[in-house]
Structure formats: structure tokens, C-alpha cells
Design an enzyme around this catalytic site. Structure first.
Site, PDB file in Angstrom:
ATOM      1  N   ASN A  43      -6.807  -2.312   1.851  1.00  0.00           N
ATOM      2  CA  ASN A  43      -6.881  -3.773   1.936  1.00  0.00           C
ATOM      3  C   ASN A  43      -8.335  -4.200   1.919  1.00  0.00           C
ATOM      4  OD1 ASN A  43      -4.112  -4.138   2.204  1.00  0.00           O
ATOM      5  ND2 ASN A  43      -4.172  -4.122   4.428  1.00  0.00           N
ATOM      6  N   ARG A  88       0.825  -1.218   0.000  1.00  0.00           N
ATOM      7  CA  ARG A  88       0.000   0.000   0.000  1.00  0.00           C
ATOM      8  C   ARG A  88       0.856   1.264   0.000  1.00  0.00           C
ATOM      9  NH1 ARG A  88      -3.674   0.180   4.595  1.00  0.00           N
ATOM     10  NH2 ARG A  88      -2.092  -1.104   5.547  1.00  0.00           N
TER      11      ARG A  88
END
Length: 87
Positions: free
Chosen positions: A36, A18
């Protein structure tokens, strides 16, 4: 301008993916977000086609070493006219 939604599956959680996506999108001037989900990572990016094409190339070629992308879905979606990229 165009916006895409990605669902990325594999080893993509807990391996710096990320933050990598955030940095890459920011470098290319793209807006959107990364988060997520239960089976992987969801990304939405918005920007110029040429910048999103670079995003796609670099997403694969420059991912952190522990990342393993098993499956990658990409769909065009409606523009949101966002002004930043967020994790």
C-alpha cells in the site's frame, strides 16, 4: 525477462486486493512485491512477458468484488532478479 512497476488507484485498500495480487503473481511464477502507499497500491512484477500479460488481464477480470480500479499506471523498470513475491 522483464520487470514492471504499477501504481493502482481507486478502492484497492482493505478489500483483499494485496492478497489477491500475491496469489495471482505466485500462480503465474512472477516475482516482486505489492504494498500500500498513500493513494493506492504499488506493485512490481518480474517474469516472462507472456506471464505478465496474463497478470494484466487477470488483474482486471478477476479482482475481488469490492475492488474498484480508477487509474492504472504501468512502467518498465530495470530487472532486480528477485526470487520470490512478497506482500
Amino acid at each position: 525477462m522483464i520487470r514492471y512497476k504499477y501504481n493502482i488507484f481507486g478502492i484497492v485498500q482493505g478489500v483483499g486486493f494485496r492478497p489477491f495480487i500475491y496469489k495471482l503473481a505466485s500462480q503465474l511464477g512472477l516475482t516482486g512485491y505489492v504494498l500500500n502507499h498513500s493513494k493506492g497500491v504499488k506493485v512490481e512484477v518480474e517474469g516472462f512477458v507472456k506471464d505478465i500479460e496474463l497478470f494484466d488481464e487477470r488483474l482486471i477480470s478477476e479482482s475481488p468484488p469490492l475492488v474498484r480500479i480508477d487509474n492504472f499506471e504501468k512502467h518498465s523498470i530495470d530487472l532486480q532478479h528477485t526470487t520470490s513475491f512478497e506482500i
